[in-house]
Write a protein that holds these residues in place. Structure first.
Motif, mmCIF file in Angstrom:
data_model
loop_
_atom_site.group_PDB
_atom_site.id
_atom_site.type_symbol
_atom_site.label_atom_id
_atom_site.label_comp_id
_atom_site.label_asym_id
_atom_site.label_seq_id
_atom_site.Cartn_x
_atom_site.Cartn_y
_atom_site.Cartn_z
ATOM 1 N N UNK A 1 -10.961 7.840 53.500
ATOM 2 C CA UNK A 1 -10.489 9.203 53.756
ATOM 3 C C UNK A 1 -10.020 9.816 52.432
ATOM 4 N N UNK A 2 -9.400 10.984 52.487
ATOM 5 C CA UNK A 2 -8.916 11.626 51.264
ATOM 6 C C UNK A 2 -9.892 12.661 50.729
ATOM 7 N N UNK A 3 -9.620 13.150 49.515
ATOM 8 C CA UNK A 3 -10.355 14.290 48.955
ATOM 9 C C UNK A 3 -11.825 13.984 48.674
ATOM 10 N N UNK A 4 -12.125 12.817 48.114
ATOM 11 C CA UNK A 4 -13.517 12.461 47.835
ATOM 12 C C UNK A 4 -14.290 12.350 49.146
ATOM 13 N N UNK A 5 -13.650 11.819 50.172
ATOM 14 C CA UNK A 5 -14.276 11.690 51.490
ATOM 15 C C UNK A 5 -14.586 13.062 52.087
ATOM 16 N N UNK A 6 -13.697 14.032 51.880
ATOM 17 C CA UNK A 6 -13.915 15.383 52.400
ATOM 18 C C UNK A 6 -15.050 16.084 51.661
ATOM 19 N N UNK A 7 -15.097 15.922 50.339
ATOM 20 C CA UNK A 7 -16.077 16.639 49.532
ATOM 21 C C UNK A 7 -17.475 16.022 49.598
ATOM 22 N N UNK A 8 -17.551 14.688 49.713
ATOM 23 C CA UNK A 8 -18.852 13.999 49.701
ATOM 24 C C UNK A 8 -18.954 13.002 50.864
ATOM 25 N N UNK B 1 -13.466 9.802 57.105
ATOM 26 C CA UNK B 1 -12.699 10.846 57.769
ATOM 27 C C UNK B 1 -12.260 11.909 56.767
ATOM 28 N N UNK B 2 -12.548 13.163 57.070
ATOM 29 C CA UNK B 2 -12.165 14.264 56.209
ATOM 30 C C UNK B 2 -10.726 14.686 56.408
ATOM 31 N N UNK B 3 -10.372 15.806 55.785
ATOM 32 C CA UNK B 3 -8.975 16.277 55.790
ATOM 33 C C UNK B 3 -8.487 16.634 57.188
ATOM 34 N N UNK B 4 -9.372 17.118 58.052
ATOM 35 C CA UNK B 4 -8.979 17.513 59.398
ATOM 36 C C UNK B 4 -8.863 16.314 60.338
ATOM 37 N N UNK B 5 -9.607 15.252 60.034
ATOM 38 C CA UNK B 5 -9.734 14.119 60.949
ATOM 39 C C UNK B 5 -8.728 13.006 60.698
#
Length: 445
Positions: free
Chosen positions: A84-91, A105-109
């Motif tokens: 999860x975290x920022x890298x997970x959200x962006x890519x 998991x992205x920022x919302x999840x």
């Protein structure tokens, strides 16, 4: 409905990259799993679940994230791996295809980590990775995941805000964390009171752009500070980082006379050149920044002030870097956090034609780091021989114990079997000379 029996007796391993906010959130993940019956894997133990909380502030950070994922997969064969975290959200798709990754998991999840983990865990067959990912577009990131945790540290980290509405030309954070949002003052006071009930003495207020607090609830950050200051059980608060244009004079003056807010500020400057600040789309100039520093020092002469500086950003010609160097030299600040600029895909900075070479970035970084060392050394030296109250943190057996004064001077106690009793205690000491590597002052009990 979550089947808690699937979690009972399992072990989890955690790895966090990036900011204090990430570390706070990881600590909350650990607490949530603990409530489900999951313990933290000890050193050398193979975990059943691995949680990697990522950063994406630079290309180097992305590379470190990939390395960390590979290492966790290798060290914990057969574990269910969540990123999860920022890298997970962006890519998300890229990360999900890394060997051994089960769930991204992205920022919302991430606020629903346990739910997603419970649903996906049952789908694992024969140890094959699931490679699933769940993310929302930036505009659809609405959730706020509360976090007030201390992990393995003495200090608690209270998440007061998330996301950012500032689209600086070099930055991907708004795309990774969404727009600014926050909980109510009442809910944060409740979390701080719980930390006090658990024996917490110091809380660090964290977030992405915490001065923007109130976007969601029509409240003000200074009013949050005033409300938290009334919680008698908490002896110390620190504000992790706050934009200079959002650091109200009223807030500075309140902190100067408050019961528990420490004389310690961390303020991003990024550049001491007004031309570069305009290229970055920052919302202040050097005159405003200097005013804030001067006001802090007027009302809190002993305050520790840390400053973020970025070097080598596009458009930073040699003479503009010299403006930054001279501006910082003129300020009464304590420490510089220096970051070489990193190209980030999709950012507006890529349209700026002037590019600084990697060699020049290194030279500029070194000059500012040398300045920082001199300023920090001079600041520490001022307090040698004085008495100060230090909040100590537990050390590994046989290692020196460390803690911080109100104004964030790091203090060291030599190893002693009696030191364990000082963990999470506020202790009056006399500040001695520097320790062997000049990173702390020696404490004399």
């Amino acid at each position: 409905m979550i089947d808690t029996s699937a979690f009972q007796g399992k072990k989890a391993a955690f790895f966090t990259l990036g900011c204090k906010l990430n570390f706070s959130e990881t600590s909350t993940f650990g607490r949530l799993l603990s409530e489900m019956g999951v313990s933290t894997a000890g050193e050398g133990e193979v975990a059943d679940i691995c949680i990697i909380n990522t950063c994406s502030v630079t290309e180097v950070a992305d590379h470190k994230c990939r390395q960390a994922i590979h290492r966790m997969v290798r060290n914990h064969p057969g574990a269910f791996v969540v990123v999860t975290g920022c890298y997970a959200q962006l890519k998300p798709e890229t990360v999900s295809q890394i060997e051994g990754v089960d769930l991204v998991l992205g920022a919302n999840e991430k606020a629903n980590l346990i739910q997603f983990l419970s649903e996906a865990w049952g789908g694992v067959k024969n140890g094959e990775a699931l490679h699933r990912y769940h993310t929302q577009k930036t505009k659809d990131i609405k959730t706020f995941a509360p976090s007030c945790s201390r992990g393995n540290r003495t200090r608690y980290f209270l998440k007061v805000q998330d996301g950012c509405n500032y689209f600086c030309t070099y930055c991907t954070i708004p795309y990774a964390r969404g727009f600014s949002r926050n909980p109510s003052i009442a809910s944060l006071v409740e979390q701080a009171e719980q930390a006090a009930a658990e024996g917490g003495k110091e809380i660090v207020l964290t977030g992405v752009n915490i001065g923007d607090f109130g976007e969601t609830t029509n409240e003000r950050f200074v009013d949050l500070v005033k409300a938290l200051d009334k919680i008698e059980g908490i002896k110390r608060y620190r504000i992790s980082s706050i934009e200079p244009d959002l650091l109200d004079d009223e807030l500075i003056e309140y902190c100067a006379q408050s019961r528990a807010f420490m004389p310690h500020f961390h303020i991003p400057l990024q550049s001491g050149s007004d031309e570069v600040l305009r290229l970055m789309h920052r919302r202040y100039d050097t005159a405003l920044f200097a005013h804030k520093i001067n006001l802090i020092k007027k009302v809190m002469p002993d305050a520790f002030i840390g400053v973020d500086v970025m070097v080598g950003t596009r458009g930073e010609k040699p003479e503009l870097f010299e403006e930054t160097y001279n501006f910082l030299q003129s300020l009464d600040v304590t420490q510089l956090h220096v970051f070489p600029y990193s190209e980030r895909p999709g950012t507006m900075a890529l349209k700026i034609p002037y590019v600084v070479s990697d060699g020049d970035k290194k030279l500029r970084s070194k000059r500012l780091l040398d300045m920082s060392d001199n300023k920090t050394h001079a600041f520490y030296e001022r307090f040698i021989g004085y008495e100060a109250e230090v909040l100590f943190e537990k050390a590994a057996r046989g290692r020196a114990m460390h803690g911080f004064t109100k104004n964030y001077i790091r203090v060291e106690l030599p190893p002693s079997p009696d030191n364990d009793r000082l963990d999470n205690q506020l202790v009056k000491v006399k500040l001695g000379d520097f320790n062997h590597d000049k990173t702390a002052l020696k404490a004399l009990l």
